[in-house]
Design an enzyme around this catalytic site. Sequence first.
Site, PDB file in Angstrom:
ATOM      1  N   ASP A   1      -2.661  -0.411  -3.690  1.00 41.87           N
ATOM      2  CA  ASP A   1      -3.330   0.605  -2.776  1.00 41.87           C
ATOM      3  C   ASP A   1      -3.852   1.788  -3.362  1.00 41.87           C
ATOM      4  O   ASP A   1      -3.033   2.806  -3.578  1.00 41.87           O
ATOM      5  CB  ASP A   1      -2.415   0.802  -1.702  1.00 41.87           C
ATOM      6  CG  ASP A   1      -2.744   1.698  -0.350  1.00 41.87           C
ATOM      7  OD1 ASP A   1      -4.121   1.599  -0.467  1.00 41.87           O
ATOM      8  OD2 ASP A   1      -2.131   1.743   0.469  1.00 41.87           O
TER       9      ASP A   1
ATOM     10  N   ASP B   1     -11.907   2.769  -0.960  1.00 41.01           N
ATOM     11  CA  ASP B   1     -10.511   2.449  -0.674  1.00 41.01           C
ATOM     12  C   ASP B   1     -10.313   0.910  -0.925  1.00 41.01           C
ATOM     13  O   ASP B   1     -11.159   0.139  -0.600  1.00 41.01           O
ATOM     14  CB  ASP B   1     -10.361   2.716   0.762  1.00 41.01           C
ATOM     15  CG  ASP B   1      -8.729   2.397   1.147  1.00 41.01           C
ATOM     16  OD1 ASP B   1      -7.942   2.536   0.395  1.00 41.01           O
ATOM     17  OD2 ASP B   1      -8.458   1.959   2.211  1.00 41.01           O
TER      18      ASP B   1
END
Length: 491
Positions: A166, A370
Amino acid sequence: MAINTISSSFPRLFLVCALACLCSLKALGFASEGRETIEKNLLHHTHTVQVSSLLPSTICTPSTKGPHRKGSLKVVHKNGPCSQLNQDKTKIPTDVEILEQDQLRAEFIQYSRHSKRLGGKVLRRKSESKGSANIPANLGRSFRTNNYIVTVGLGTPKRSLTLAFDTGSDLTWTQCQPCAGSCYDQDDVIFNPSHSSTYTNITCSSPLCSQLLSATGNRPACSSSTCVYGVLYGDRSFSLGFFGKEKLTLTDKDVFQNFLFGCGQDNEGLFGAIAGLLGLGRDKFSLVEQTANRYGRIFSYCLPSTSSSTGHLTFGEGSDKASKAIKFSPFSKSYSKSSFYGLDLLGIRVAGNKLAIPPSVFSTAGLVIDSGTTLTYLPPTVYNALRTAFRQAMKNYTMGEPFSILDTCYDFSSRKTVYIPRIVFSFSGGVDVEVDKSGVLLVRNLSQVCLAFTGNKNANDTAIFGNTQQKTLEVVYDVGRSRIGFAPGGC
Ligand SMILES: *[C@@H]1O[C@H](CO)[C@@H](O)[C@H](O)[C@H]1NC(C)=O
Ligand SMILES: *[C@@H]1O[C@H](CO)[C@@H](O)[C@H](O)[C@H]1NC(C)=O
Ligand SMILES: *[C@@H]1O[C@H](CO)[C@@H](O)[C@H](O)[C@H]1NC(C)=O
Ligand SMILES: *[C@@H]1O[C@H](CO)[C@@H](O)[C@H](O)[C@H]1NC(C)=O
């Protein structure tokens, strides 16, 4: 079609003249050349997609690139055939749930943009609004949208753990025995620090403990002098436990003593079968910063084109020749205080045509890249223009039912081959990133194949370059030099 429009709105004489002109051009050899140019343009500005290739295979076909490099881990989609997770199929979220969670994650990123750090929340299960920048209860990066996983080794002897990676968060954590609160079902054996000769607790008095606030957004707590961390997610999932250090093994040659991580004692929510999370954000406790001496704050990844193929997550500078093709765009100054990676988006082209959007629309919103958000979120006027251009280029095809937040879907069930317009993002530094053909559409089934972009609610909400649009690109995070690079064909 074009002829019909002309003949209905122009006098017949015009049509006759137009035909005559065409004929004389043809005599001069222009018409066929014109047609060739049009066809060439069509190919140049569209992707040819075999409809059968839109559905993922049930067999894993690993990539031959990437994993052979040093410092490289194999990346797979959590729910596809390349994943070795033996998951309870009933717990795999549906497409609709994934898109709902995706919006929560996007809202969280948007909420966080203007609050310098997400600080101030006291670590309590149901914390009241005491801190300086509390996250609304239903807001938080959603875990379930983090679909890409890698396997790392932790402890001595080394235990294998499958973690989601992440770029939107910092602290790495895994579930730990004795699961003092509770642990959810995971596929790997739950890590037991008391069986590892290299595990150490971080004490509450250590300066490292107080620095947890910026890495997690929550103030640390203390339990019998051991520092306690907590991370909360938008779907009310959370992980809470001891802040510890341990030996981390990325590959046989890439071993880090004293890696700081969360040893989760109370982990609840819909995490699927994975053992935790690998944090690649910009904070001090992210893996990127903790391994800075070895890798110089550079990592890269390629997300596979489908869940039945593989990609890579590589630490350190890639040494292969492909790195010459990488074009770098500087980090956006608007995000210098943020844990997220921001870029300056200047424009978007659809089928070769630049969307007519003033640059201020992009700069007002800003953009974050992201790895954990599925869709690309754009300012409302940008999305509307993109959608109009896309629909125009796709007008040959029958539209399908909208799907969740996706409003531009097509029914390809009776087609073999389709032509979809190319979409190019222009970032500052003269970096044009063409979305791969695997990154334009989100396929529910062949009668609902949807444009995988959506619009934000407000013009000042951050745009997000999501993981669907990053598929197959080599994305290089050169954090030391504050820039992100892109090249096609990374997997
Ligand atoms: C870490 O701290 C917790 C809480 O104080 C304690 O129960 C545990 O035994 C400690 N572990 C090690 C390896 O020291
Ligand atoms: C639309 O369909 C027609 C007829 O099948 C084809 O000749 C034409 O190339 C298509 N146009 C696009 C943009 O795909
Ligand atoms: C696609 O999914 C929708 C909704 O579940 C369903 O109504 C439709 O029949 C499906 N189409 C195909 C081709 O499977
Ligand atoms: C963003 O815009 C909305 C209205 O569109 C406004 O209510 C809000 O205050 C703005 N937020 C910021 C941080 O500028």
